[in-house]
Design a protein around this motif. Structure first.
Motif, mmCIF file in Angstrom:
data_model
loop_
_atom_site.group_PDB
_atom_site.id
_atom_site.type_symbol
_atom_site.label_atom_id
_atom_site.label_comp_id
_atom_site.label_asym_id
_atom_site.label_seq_id
_atom_site.Cartn_x
_atom_site.Cartn_y
_atom_site.Cartn_z
ATOM 1 N N TYR A 1 0.837 -1.201 0.000
ATOM 2 C CA TYR A 1 0.000 0.000 0.000
ATOM 3 C C TYR A 1 0.874 1.253 0.000
ATOM 4 C CZ TYR A 1 -4.599 -2.130 0.611
ATOM 5 O OH TYR A 1 -5.767 -2.802 0.411
ATOM 6 N N TYR A 2 1.906 1.257 0.830
ATOM 7 C CA TYR A 2 2.742 2.448 0.954
ATOM 8 C C TYR A 2 3.747 2.584 -0.190
ATOM 9 C CZ TYR A 2 0.557 2.562 5.465
ATOM 10 O OH TYR A 2 -0.383 2.601 6.461
ATOM 11 N N ARG A 3 3.899 1.521 -0.982
ATOM 12 C CA ARG A 3 4.742 1.613 -2.175
ATOM 13 C C ARG A 3 3.936 2.008 -3.407
ATOM 14 N NH1 ARG A 3 8.448 -3.876 -1.335
ATOM 15 N NH2 ARG A 3 9.770 -3.038 0.321
ATOM 16 N N GLY A 4 2.649 2.232 -3.231
ATOM 17 C CA GLY A 4 1.807 2.691 -4.323
ATOM 18 C C GLY A 4 1.359 1.612 -5.278
ATOM 19 N N ARG A 5 1.418 0.348 -4.860
ATOM 20 C CA ARG A 5 1.034 -0.744 -5.750
ATOM 21 C C ARG A 5 -0.476 -0.972 -5.783
ATOM 22 N NH1 ARG A 5 5.828 -5.073 -4.088
ATOM 23 N NH2 ARG A 5 7.564 -3.859 -4.983
ATOM 24 N N VAL A 6 -1.182 -0.421 -4.817
ATOM 25 C CA VAL A 6 -2.642 -0.529 -4.803
ATOM 26 C C VAL A 6 -3.200 0.736 -5.438
ATOM 27 C CG1 VAL A 6 -4.698 -0.740 -3.371
ATOM 28 C CG2 VAL A 6 -2.612 -1.956 -2.736
ATOM 29 N N THR A 7 -3.860 0.590 -6.552
ATOM 30 C CA THR A 7 -4.348 1.743 -7.306
ATOM 31 C C THR A 7 -5.862 1.920 -7.232
ATOM 32 O OG1 THR A 7 -4.449 0.385 -9.314
ATOM 33 C CG2 THR A 7 -2.409 1.623 -8.902
ATOM 34 N N GLY A 8 -6.543 0.986 -6.596
ATOM 35 C CA GLY A 8 -7.990 1.088 -6.476
ATOM 36 C C GLY A 8 -8.563 -0.183 -5.871
ATOM 37 N N ALA A 9 -9.871 -0.172 -5.673
ATOM 38 C CA ALA A 9 -10.549 -1.319 -5.081
ATOM 39 C C ALA A 9 -10.591 -2.480 -6.075
ATOM 40 C CB ALA A 9 -11.955 -0.939 -4.662
ATOM 41 N N THR A 10 -10.354 -3.690 -5.573
ATOM 42 C CA THR A 10 -10.383 -4.877 -6.419
ATOM 43 C C THR A 10 -11.792 -5.470 -6.438
ATOM 44 O OG1 THR A 10 -9.786 -6.336 -4.578
ATOM 45 C CG2 THR A 10 -7.980 -5.344 -5.844
ATOM 46 N N ARG A 11 -11.993 -6.441 -7.325
ATOM 47 C CA ARG A 11 -13.292 -7.090 -7.428
ATOM 48 C C ARG A 11 -13.631 -7.844 -6.146
ATOM 49 N NH1 ARG A 11 -17.678 -5.941 -9.725
ATOM 50 N NH2 ARG A 11 -18.446 -6.343 -7.653
ATOM 51 N N GLY A 12 -12.624 -8.475 -5.540
ATOM 52 C CA GLY A 12 -12.866 -9.186 -4.294
ATOM 53 C C GLY A 12 -13.291 -8.260 -3.174
ATOM 54 N N GLN A 13 -12.680 -7.082 -3.093
ATOM 55 C CA GLN A 13 -13.070 -6.112 -2.070
ATOM 56 C C GLN A 13 -14.489 -5.607 -2.319
ATOM 57 O OE1 GLN A 13 -9.670 -3.497 -2.728
ATOM 58 N NE2 GLN A 13 -8.962 -3.873 -0.638
ATOM 59 N N GLN A 14 -14.839 -5.383 -3.567
ATOM 60 C CA GLN A 14 -16.186 -4.922 -3.893
ATOM 61 C C GLN A 14 -17.230 -5.965 -3.514
ATOM 62 O OE1 GLN A 14 -16.027 -3.911 -8.054
ATOM 63 N NE2 GLN A 14 -14.591 -2.215 -7.750
ATOM 64 N N ASP A 15 -16.931 -7.242 -3.808
ATOM 65 C CA ASP A 15 -17.868 -8.308 -3.454
ATOM 66 C C ASP A 15 -18.042 -8.391 -1.938
ATOM 67 O OD1 ASP A 15 -18.111 -8.868 -6.125
ATOM 68 O OD2 ASP A 15 -16.683 -10.532 -6.107
ATOM 69 N N TYR A 16 -16.933 -8.229 -1.202
ATOM 70 C CA TYR A 16 -17.007 -8.294 0.256
ATOM 71 C C TYR A 16 -17.907 -7.185 0.799
ATOM 72 C CZ TYR A 16 -15.576 -8.208 5.158
ATOM 73 O OH TYR A 16 -15.578 -8.213 6.540
ATOM 74 N N VAL A 17 -17.744 -5.968 0.287
ATOM 75 C CA VAL A 17 -18.535 -4.837 0.771
ATOM 76 C C VAL A 17 -20.010 -5.018 0.410
ATOM 77 C CG1 VAL A 17 -18.921 -2.359 0.497
ATOM 78 C CG2 VAL A 17 -16.601 -3.233 0.778
ATOM 79 N N GLU A 18 -20.287 -5.536 -0.778
ATOM 80 C CA GLU A 18 -21.677 -5.773 -1.169
ATOM 81 C C GLU A 18 -22.340 -6.801 -0.257
ATOM 82 O OE1 GLU A 18 -21.561 -6.877 -5.245
ATOM 83 O OE2 GLU A 18 -20.988 -4.868 -5.955
ATOM 84 N N GLN A 19 -21.624 -7.891 0.056
ATOM 85 C CA GLN A 19 -22.174 -8.909 0.953
ATOM 86 C C GLN A 19 -22.343 -8.366 2.372
ATOM 87 O OE1 GLN A 19 -19.554 -12.265 0.638
ATOM 88 N NE2 GLN A 19 -19.959 -12.567 -1.547
ATOM 89 N N ARG A 20 -21.379 -7.559 2.811
ATOM 90 C CA ARG A 20 -21.472 -6.965 4.145
ATOM 91 C C ARG A 20 -22.690 -6.053 4.262
ATOM 92 N NH1 ARG A 20 -17.481 -2.267 4.829
ATOM 93 N NH2 ARG A 20 -19.226 -1.301 3.724
ATOM 94 N N ASP A 21 -22.885 -5.205 3.250
ATOM 95 C CA ASP A 21 -24.025 -4.293 3.278
ATOM 96 C C ASP A 21 -25.347 -5.056 3.195
ATOM 97 O OD1 ASP A 21 -22.215 -2.242 3.421
ATOM 98 O OD2 ASP A 21 -22.345 -1.701 1.280
ATOM 99 N N ALA A 22 -25.360 -6.156 2.434
ATOM 100 C CA ALA A 22 -26.586 -6.958 2.339
ATOM 101 C C ALA A 22 -26.924 -7.576 3.690
ATOM 102 C CB ALA A 22 -26.420 -8.042 1.270
ATOM 103 N N ARG A 23 -25.899 -8.071 4.395
ATOM 104 C CA ARG A 23 -26.144 -8.635 5.733
ATOM 105 C C ARG A 23 -26.664 -7.572 6.694
ATOM 106 N NH1 ARG A 23 -21.153 -11.252 4.624
ATOM 107 N NH2 ARG A 23 -20.040 -9.748 5.957
#
Length: 201
Positions: A162-184
């Motif tokens: 993260y601190y080396r700048g290799r993460v440029t945005g949300a991944t598909r797995g993170q999006q799926d996790y948030v969608e399932q969390r919000d549904a619960r």
């Protein structure tokens, strides 16, 4: 003799010379003067490109503050509730703007560039309580491509990535996790509402 006669009037030369000049008044707050690019204004807690918080709750900013204006309480991240890529995150973050002298030492002390200063300077208020800013007021707003924490780190990434700048945005797995969390959460809220209706009837 003539010089003595006009001596009292000569003292008003500066006054008369500026009397009819245009007054350079700034019509604030109707017209706001732009600040310098490196102006020290209100603080901001920054986020990573996927939405996780950069603050790791190390409290170095609070230690560096000469006015004792910052209060931080760190807490541990868990697999079910991750707010930052590190082991810890800032659970409580407060800045007392009645004490802050806007020196910027907290910015220099921050090891993750989580804390920066904006150009916002309108911080006056008629009461004391609104000038103690809480974490939700200091956090940078979520961009459209960011997710709302908590959620796991990007797949295959570690904290240092993260601190080396290799993460440029949300991944598909993170999006799926948030969608399932919000549904619960929505299901749990619906169940609670239904239980309240049954209890009243």
């Amino acid at each position: 003799m003539l010089g003595q006669l006009f001596a009292p009037v000569a003292g008003f030369g500066v006054t008369f010379g500026t009397m009819f000049r245009k007054v350079p008044t700034q019509e604030y707050p109707e017209v706001k003067r732009p600040t310098a690019p490196r102006f020290h204004g209100r603080h901001q807690l920054n986020r990573h490109p996927d939405g996780l918080e950069k603050c790791v709750g190390c409290e170095l900013c609070a230690w560096a503050c000469p006015a004792d204006a910052i209060y931080v309480e760190g807490a541990d991240n868990t697999d079910d509730a991750r707010f930052s890529p590190g082991e810890r995150y800032g659970r409580v973050y407060q800045i007392n703007y009645l004490r802050c002298i806007f020196c910027g030492l907290c910015i220099e002390a921050c090891p993750t560039r989580a804390l920066t200063m904006t150009n916002e300077y309108e911080l006056a208020d008629s009461e004391r309580a609104p000038l103690i800013y809480e974490k939700h007021q200091l956090l940078a707003p979520l961009r459209p491509d960011m997710l709302t924490p908590p959620f796991p780190m990007a797949e295959g990434m570690e904290e240092r990535d993260y601190y080396r700048g290799r993460v440029t945005g949300a991944t598909r797995g993170q999006q799926d996790y948030v969608e399932q969390r919000d549904a619960r959460r929505d299901d749990a809220a619906s169940d609670a509402d239904a239980a309240q209706v049954e209890a009243r009837s």
